[in-house]
Enzyme design. Structure first.
Site, PDB file in Angstrom:
ATOM      1  CD  GLU A  66      -3.093   1.178   1.949  1.00  0.00           C
ATOM      2  OE1 GLU A  66      -3.892   2.121   1.890  1.00  0.00           O
ATOM      3  OE2 GLU A  66      -3.303   0.153   2.613  1.00  0.00           O
ATOM      4  CG  ASP A 141      -0.829  15.803  -3.992  1.00  0.00           C
ATOM      5  OD1 ASP A 141      -1.028  16.411  -5.061  1.00  0.00           O
ATOM      6  OD2 ASP A 141      -0.768  16.361  -2.891  1.00  0.00           O
ATOM      7  CE  LYS A 145      -2.034  26.236  -8.601  1.00  0.00           C
ATOM      8  NZ  LYS A 145      -1.126  27.251  -8.017  1.00  0.00           N
ATOM      9  CG  ASP A 177     -11.053  12.896  -4.346  1.00  0.00           C
ATOM     10  OD1 ASP A 177      -9.903  12.918  -4.830  1.00  0.00           O
ATOM     11  OD2 ASP A 177     -11.364  13.534  -3.320  1.00  0.00           O
ATOM     12  CD  GLU A 215     -14.621   6.724  -1.316  1.00  0.00           C
ATOM     13  OE1 GLU A 215     -15.053   6.167  -2.335  1.00  0.00           O
ATOM     14  OE2 GLU A 215     -13.791   6.208  -0.542  1.00  0.00           O
TER      15      GLU A 215
END
Length: 233
Positions: A66, A141, A145, A177, A215
């Site tokens: 993970e 992350d 941009k 997401d 979430e």
């Protein structure tokens, strides 16, 4: 993360890909206690040579890597559902490491080991070929941009590092997401001939991946979440 404008000339630019972003945060008393009492048992020191995972976990079992577990909510949940599997978890954020250790203690989990180190270096040096049964990359992350998109973890050169460590039949499960990143994940993994998609496009959320508080809040606000699951041929 340090300002790259201060990078010494002796360091090649751009820097190699990293699996993390340094975040500010304070370790709570409970997390600090877990680090002190449970850290020696469940944390594994990074080493620049392949680790004996059977020795690390005290048993032979399929191992899931993970990458970036945040505060460990999903990690602890999944490890509890799958006691027959080992979970090697990489995170560089001390409060997150402490939080997961606290969950390990509260839930009596035995199948998690934590490496407080960059997962890319763990892949490069600490894992033997074809040693992984799966890889989880949940909500990395997104680097929103456009000029920062090159910093995203899931890119062809990262997958090229990952594939030799993944056993035949092993899987890569990514979740995000941020829809543009979800599209990138799908495109990057689809372009790799050693991988096959387990779904037509995006995958339904596997039952083992829980809906976190973050979430659920996003879903209530109308935000989407996308899962991508590929398997090595």
């Amino acid at each position: 993360m340090s300002d790259e404008s201060n990078t010494p000339e002796s360091v090649p630019y751009p820097r190699g890909i990293r699996s993390y972003v340094r975040r500010a945060g304070r370790t709570t008393v409970g997390q600090a206690k877990a680090l002190e009492t449970l850290g020696p048992r469940f944390m594994v020191k990074y080493q620049a040579q392949p680790a004996d995972l059977a020795q690390v976990f005290g048993r032979e079992a399929p191992t899931i890597l993970e990458i970036g577990f945040g505060m460990g909510e999903a990690t602890a949940h999944i490890a509890g559902l799958m006691p027959e599997k080992n979970f090697l978890c990489c995170e560089v954020h001390p409060p997150g490491v402490g939080a997961l250790l606290k969950r390990i203690g509260e839930q009596g989990l035995e199948n998690i080991r934590i490496v407080e180190h960059d997962a890319v270096e763990v892949l490069d040096h600490m894992l033997a070929p074809e040693v992984l049964a799966g890889v989880h990359i949940f909500f990395p992350d997104p680097w929103h941009k456009a000029r920062h998109n090159k910093r995203r973890l899931v890119q062809p050169h990262f997958v090229a590092k990952l594939l030799p460590r993944l056993a035949s039949g092993g899987y890569i499960h990514c979740a995000t997401d941020w829809e543009p990143y979800a599209q990138q994940m799908l495109e990057v993994l689809s372009a790799e001939p050693q991988l096959e998609n387990t779904a037509e496009g995006f995958a339904p959320r596997p039952e083992y991946r829980p809906l976190t508080k973050f979430e659920n809040r996003g879903i209530r606000l109308g935000h989407g979440v996308w899962d991508v699951v590929f398997r090595k041929k």
